[in-house]
Every structure is written in structure tokens, then in C-alpha cells.
Write a protein that holds these residues in place. Structure first.
Motif, PDB file in Angstrom:
ATOM      1  N   TRP A 106       0.783  -1.281  -0.124  1.00  0.00           N
ATOM      2  CA  TRP A 106      -0.045   0.070  -0.055  1.00  0.00           C
ATOM      3  C   TRP A 106       0.970   1.115  -0.107  1.00  0.00           C
ATOM      4  CZ3 TRP A 106      -1.058  -2.742   4.637  1.00  0.00           C
ATOM      5  CH2 TRP A 106      -2.063  -3.950   4.680  1.00  0.00           C
ATOM      6  N   LYS A 107       2.196   1.137  -0.401  1.00  0.00           N
ATOM      7  CA  LYS A 107       3.165   2.363  -0.387  1.00  0.00           C
ATOM      8  C   LYS A 107       2.410   3.581  -1.207  1.00  0.00           C
ATOM      9  CE  LYS A 107       6.167   0.400  -3.625  1.00  0.00           C
ATOM     10  NZ  LYS A 107       7.717   0.185  -3.872  1.00  0.00           N
ATOM     11  N   ARG A 157      -1.701  10.171  -0.494  1.00  0.00           N
ATOM     12  CA  ARG A 157      -2.867   9.896  -1.334  1.00  0.00           C
ATOM     13  C   ARG A 157      -3.473  11.206  -0.751  1.00  0.00           C
ATOM     14  NH1 ARG A 157      -5.906   5.231  -4.192  1.00  0.00           N
ATOM     15  NH2 ARG A 157      -3.939   5.173  -4.945  1.00  0.00           N
ATOM     16  N   THR A 158      -4.074  11.991  -1.445  1.00  0.00           N
ATOM     17  CA  THR A 158      -5.032  13.178  -0.911  1.00  0.00           C
ATOM     18  C   THR A 158      -6.578  13.131  -1.639  1.00  0.00           C
ATOM     19  OG1 THR A 158      -4.565  14.754  -2.796  1.00  0.00           O
ATOM     20  CG2 THR A 158      -3.127  14.799  -0.619  1.00  0.00           C
ATOM     21  N   LEU A 204      -9.046   5.116   0.951  1.00  0.00           N
ATOM     22  CA  LEU A 204      -7.949   4.476   1.859  1.00  0.00           C
ATOM     23  C   LEU A 204      -7.776   2.999   1.232  1.00  0.00           C
ATOM     24  CD1 LEU A 204     -10.673   4.667   4.647  1.00  0.00           C
ATOM     25  CD2 LEU A 204      -8.548   5.956   4.453  1.00  0.00           C
ATOM     26  N   PRO A 205      -6.528   2.441   1.701  1.00  0.00           N
ATOM     27  CA  PRO A 205      -6.016   1.427   1.441  1.00  0.00           C
ATOM     28  C   PRO A 205      -6.764   0.190   1.293  1.00  0.00           C
ATOM     29  CG  PRO A 205      -5.118   1.923   3.136  1.00  0.00           C
ATOM     30  CD  PRO A 205      -5.589   2.973   2.807  1.00  0.00           C
ATOM     31  N   PRO A 206      -6.641  -0.888   0.381  1.00  0.00           N
ATOM     32  CA  PRO A 206      -7.522  -2.050   0.392  1.00  0.00           C
ATOM     33  C   PRO A 206      -6.938  -3.041   1.518  1.00  0.00           C
ATOM     34  CG  PRO A 206      -6.009  -2.070  -1.532  1.00  0.00           C
ATOM     35  CD  PRO A 206      -5.828  -0.918  -0.790  1.00  0.00           C
ATOM     36  N   VAL A 207      -7.141  -2.871   2.689  1.00  0.00           N
ATOM     37  CA  VAL A 207      -6.612  -3.613   3.796  1.00  0.00           C
ATOM     38  C   VAL A 207      -7.624  -4.829   3.692  1.00  0.00           C
ATOM     39  CG1 VAL A 207      -6.201  -3.983   6.150  1.00  0.00           C
ATOM     40  CG2 VAL A 207      -5.646  -1.627   4.879  1.00  0.00           C
ATOM     41  N   ARG A 241     -12.696  20.042   3.164  1.00  0.00           N
ATOM     42  CA  ARG A 241     -11.925  19.065   4.384  1.00  0.00           C
ATOM     43  C   ARG A 241     -11.069  18.582   3.053  1.00  0.00           C
ATOM     44  NH1 ARG A 241     -14.299  13.342   6.449  1.00  0.00           N
ATOM     45  NH2 ARG A 241     -13.872  12.927   4.118  1.00  0.00           N
ATOM     46  N   ALA A 242      -9.655  18.927   3.529  1.00  0.00           N
ATOM     47  CA  ALA A 242      -8.942  18.414   2.775  1.00  0.00           C
ATOM     48  C   ALA A 242      -7.907  17.304   3.618  1.00  0.00           C
ATOM     49  CB  ALA A 242      -7.660  19.521   2.486  1.00  0.00           C
ATOM     50  N   SER A 243      -7.849  16.115   2.956  1.00  0.00           N
ATOM     51  CA  SER A 243      -7.487  14.826   3.624  1.00  0.00           C
ATOM     52  C   SER A 243      -6.177  14.256   3.013  1.00  0.00           C
ATOM     53  CB  SER A 243      -8.468  13.870   3.448  1.00  0.00           C
ATOM     54  OG  SER A 243      -9.874  14.448   4.270  1.00  0.00           O
ATOM     55  N   ARG A 244      -5.261  13.694   3.873  1.00  0.00           N
ATOM     56  CA  ARG A 244      -4.064  13.212   3.249  1.00  0.00           C
ATOM     57  C   ARG A 244      -3.834  11.870   4.162  1.00  0.00           C
ATOM     58  NH1 ARG A 244       1.405  13.823   4.561  1.00  0.00           N
ATOM     59  NH2 ARG A 244       0.772  15.725   6.007  1.00  0.00           N
TER      60      ARG A 244
END
Length: 290
Positions: free
Chosen positions: A15-16, A21-22, A84-87, A113-116
Motif C-alpha cells: 500500500w505504499k 494520497r489526498t 483508503l488502502p485495500p486492507v 475538508r482536505a485529507s491526506r
């Protein structure tokens, strides 16, 4: 029975590409949602007129999930692999967070909302495989950044039948103020509806007991955190929360009451916690007041 889906957490190298990712979302801070949450908290918030300040954590009512029905997974969440990563681990929970409130959001504000994604960390705990995802959110209105939030998400293995439970921690018993909460399916449904949270552990008793192995409907982590700050507002109505940090320690269920507690912890600070019906610590938090 608990899920039999594959549960081994691969290396975070898988998942690197998700780190950094934003995502950016825009919404309106409606009075209707805030008033509905006040009703769910069994309180009245008079004066929710255009321009009036919203209490802290009300930003969780906005920027709600927008996945189409065909994009929903078996657990009620959006299928893995978007922002979100595919955990692959089946149990996803809100583990905690740290927030700073620089100025209030206001009714009818246009907010962004800015997300990272800051980090992804895989580890093995006593209860099995764990993956922690940290997301940084900045929520702003016309005045600039109002809320800075670090949001901690944990993905967990399904429970192993017969495996020993982690030893619970005794909750403090020296509170200066407290409030007993009696959660029920209606309270949990209302909060799920307000936040457009489809996670079935909060309203589908058959799913939560047979698939995820819990004894009852799970009380939302952010609802418990909101109840803690609601307790602060009831005790210190003239104070303003500047910082708030919380960590989920043990799940709470609709089948038993619990208590939200607080006490002074130095000048301008409060220690806060949620205690279950057996006296164990369910959530630990602290608030810094202005």
C-alpha cells in the motif's frame, strides 16, 4: 460464526502508493444536522441560526460517505481500495484521534475538508493482525483552517473462537463529574443515519454477533468521543475546547449502560474517560480548554 475470509495482513509495501494520497470534499454546515445530533445527545442547542458557532466535533456530521449502493461491501462500508488502502482484514474501527480547534465552524458555512494519508503501519497484536492508518484532515471555512484532525483507523483480524480476550484495564474512579449513558438501537441508528455510516456493526444485530463475533451492537467510537465533549459542555458551558485527544480502548455495546467521566487535570485541562458497566476503561481522552 466469525468470518472465514482471508485475514493475513500483507506487508505495507503493498500500500505504499496510498501514503500521501489526498482527497478534498466540500459541504455546507447545516443547522438541521446539528439540531438532529443535539436531539440524539438528549439536549437542546438553542440559537442554531445562520452564523452561529457550532460545538466542537460537529464537522463529523458533514463530508459523509457518498459511495453508490453497488460500491458497498459486505460490512456496510465502501469497498476497499478507494481513498483508503485495500486492507483485507475484516474488522475496521475508529481507533482514536487528535484534534485542534482554532476557531468555530458556523451554521451555513461552506466548508472544505482536505485529507491526506500520513502513514500505514502493519503489526501483530495479542488479538491477531492489525493495520493502522493515520489520516490528516484540515477543515476550513472562509476564515481559514478551523479544525486540524489526525484520524486513526485500525483494521483487525476476525476473532478466533476460544482465543483469550486481552486483559481489560480498570477505569479511574475519581471523576469530579459524570453522566450515565444508556445506549439503545435507536440512539445508534440515529447516529449512523446522521453520519451516513452504513457499518453494520452499529445496527444489524445478526451480522455483528454472527459474523464479527461481538455480543451486541457496537457503540460508535466518534459518538463516545462526542458524548465526552458533550459532558464538558454541560459542566463548563463557558469554556472553549482548543485541543482534544482520544483513544478507543475497549468496545461498548447497546446491551449495557456506560458512564462518561471527567475531572480537572491541571490548569485548563481535563482528563476524560468512558467506563463500561463492569468498571473497565472503554475510551481515554483529554481536553485543553481556553
Amino acid at each position: 460464526m466469525p468470518s472465514s475470509r482471508a485475514e493475513s495482513a500483507p506487508s505495507t509495501d503493498a500500500w505504499k502508493d496510498w501514503v500521501g494520497r489526498t482527497e478534498q470534499r466540500t459541504d455546507m454546515a447545516s443547522a438541521a444536522s446539528a439540531a438532529a445530533l443535539a436531539a440524539t445527545l438528549d439536549r437542546e442547542d438553542p440559537g442554531l441560526l445562520p452564523g452561529s458557532a457550532l460545538p466542537p466535533l460537529r464537522h463529523w456530521l458533514y463530508f459523509t460517505p457518498r459511495a453508490r449502493q453497488s460500491e458497498i461491501g459486505d460490512d456496510g462500508h465502501e469497498k476497499r481500495g478507494g481513498f483508503l488502502p485495500p486492507v483485507p482484514l475484516p474488522r475496521r474501527m475508529w481507533a482514536g484521534g487528535s484534534l485542534q480547534f482554532d476557531h468555530p465552524l458556523r451554521v451555513d458555512d461552506e466548508i472544505t475538508r482536505a485529507s491526506r494519508i500520513v502513514s500505514i503501519d502493519a503489526r501483530k497484536g495479542r488479538s491477531g493482525e492489525l493495520v493502522f492508518v493515520k489520516v490528516l484532515h484540515r477543515i476550513a471555512n472562509a476564515e481559514g483552517t478551523a479544525v486540524t484532525e489526525e484520524h486513526d483507523i485500525v483494521y483487525r483480524s476476525a476473532p478466533v473462537p476460544g482465543a483469550p480476550e486481552p486483559a481489560p484495564l480498570a477505569a479511574p474512579a475519581d471523576e469530579a463529574f459524570s453522566r450515565e449513558i444508556r445506549p439503545d438501537p435507536v440512539m445508534l441508528f440515529r447516529y449512523s443515519a446522521l453520519t451516513f455510516n452504513g457499518h453494520r456493526i452499529h445496527y444489524d444485530r445478526d451480522y455483528v454477533t454472527r459474523v464479527e463475533g461481538y455480543p451486541g451492537l457496537v457503540v460508535h467510537g466518534p459518538l463516545i468521543a462526542t458524548l465526552l465533549l458533550d459532558l464538558v459542555d454541560r459542566e463548563r458551558p463557558d469554556a472553549r475546547v482548543h485541543r482534544f485527544k482520544f483513544k478507543a480502548v475497549r468496545p461498548l455495546f447497546d446491551i449495557h449502560p456506560f458512564t462518561v467521566c471527567g475531572r480537572p487535570d491541571g490548569e485548563g485541562r481535563l482528563a476524560l474517560w468512558a467506563r463500561d458497566h463492569q468498571g473497565y476503561l472503554a475510551m481515554q481522552a483529554e481536553a485543553e480548554l481556553l
